[in-house]
Scaffold this motif. Structure first.
Motif, PDB file in Angstrom:
ATOM      1  N   UNK A   1      -3.259   5.809 -13.936  1.00 58.75           N
ATOM      2  CA  UNK A   1      -4.548   5.446 -14.509  1.00 58.75           C
ATOM      3  C   UNK A   1      -5.357   6.688 -14.902  1.00 58.75           C
ATOM      4  N   UNK A   2      -4.896   7.874 -14.509  1.00 56.69           N
ATOM      5  CA  UNK A   2      -5.585   9.102 -14.863  1.00 56.69           C
ATOM      6  C   UNK A   2      -6.761   9.424 -13.961  1.00 56.69           C
ATOM      7  N   UNK A   3      -6.785   8.819 -12.800  1.00 58.92           N
ATOM      8  CA  UNK A   3      -7.882   9.072 -11.867  1.00 58.92           C
ATOM      9  C   UNK A   3      -7.353   9.857 -10.662  1.00 58.92           C
ATOM     10  N   UNK A   4      -8.202  10.756 -10.171  1.00 62.36           N
ATOM     11  CA  UNK A   4      -7.893  11.491  -8.958  1.00 62.36           C
ATOM     12  C   UNK A   4      -8.678  10.929  -7.793  1.00 62.36           C
ATOM     13  N   UNK A   5      -8.131  11.089  -6.597  1.00 54.32           N
ATOM     14  CA  UNK A   5      -8.843  10.646  -5.409  1.00 54.32           C
ATOM     15  C   UNK A   5      -9.834  11.694  -4.929  1.00 54.32           C
ATOM     16  N   UNK A   6      -9.713  12.907  -5.433  1.00 52.67           N
ATOM     17  CA  UNK A   6     -10.567  13.991  -4.965  1.00 52.67           C
ATOM     18  C   UNK A   6     -11.855  13.987  -5.654  1.00 52.67           C
TER      19      UNK A   6
ATOM     20  N   UNK B   1       0.799  -1.212   0.000  1.00 55.27           N
ATOM     21  CA  UNK B   1       0.000   0.000   0.000  1.00 55.27           C
ATOM     22  C   UNK B   1       0.834   1.265   0.000  1.00 55.27           C
ATOM     23  N   UNK B   2       2.103   1.155  -0.344  1.00 59.70           N
ATOM     24  CA  UNK B   2       3.002   2.307  -0.346  1.00 59.70           C
ATOM     25  C   UNK B   2       3.247   2.864  -1.744  1.00 59.70           C
ATOM     26  N   UNK B   3       2.562   2.311  -2.731  1.00 67.85           N
ATOM     27  CA  UNK B   3       2.718   2.758  -4.107  1.00 67.85           C
ATOM     28  C   UNK B   3       1.339   3.073  -4.658  1.00 67.85           C
ATOM     29  N   UNK B   4       1.142   4.326  -5.057  1.00 69.72           N
ATOM     30  CA  UNK B   4      -0.154   4.772  -5.556  1.00 69.72           C
ATOM     31  C   UNK B   4      -0.095   4.849  -7.079  1.00 69.72           C
ATOM     32  N   UNK B   5      -0.838   3.972  -7.735  1.00 68.45           N
ATOM     33  CA  UNK B   5      -0.830   3.910  -9.192  1.00 68.45           C
ATOM     34  C   UNK B   5      -1.989   4.671  -9.811  1.00 68.45           C
ATOM     35  N   UNK B   6      -2.761   5.395  -9.017  1.00 66.35           N
ATOM     36  CA  UNK B   6      -3.913   6.097  -9.552  1.00 66.35           C
ATOM     37  C   UNK B   6      -3.495   7.220 -10.516  1.00 66.35           C
ATOM     38  N   UNK B   7      -2.328   7.798 -10.335  1.00 65.21           N
ATOM     39  CA  UNK B   7      -1.850   8.856 -11.236  1.00 65.21           C
ATOM     40  C   UNK B   7      -1.595   8.288 -12.643  1.00 65.21           C
TER      41      UNK B   7
END
Length: 55
Positions: free
Chosen positions: A50-55, A42-48
């Motif tokens: 995928x083009x998705x934001x968490x906000x 859980x220390x690597x965030x791949x959402x960037x």
């Protein structure tokens, strides 16, 4: 041992045979194992990527 360490170790062991070409393979496998381990921890965030934001 957490998933990051296990992934790095698995990548190193998977290609630890041979000369310089094998060294490059080991380097790539170790980096791949490290990234998979960081993701599982859980220390690597791949959402960037995928083009998705968490906000």
């Amino acid at each position: 041992m957490n998933a990051t360490q296990l992934g790095l170790l698995t990548g190193l062991v998977a290609g630890a045979f041979g000369g310089f070409g094998a060294f490059l393979v080991v380097l790539v496998l170790a980096a791949h194992g490290l990234l998979v381990g960081r993701f599982l921890d859980g220390k690597l965030d791949l959402s960037a990527l995928a083009g998705r934001d968490r906000g």
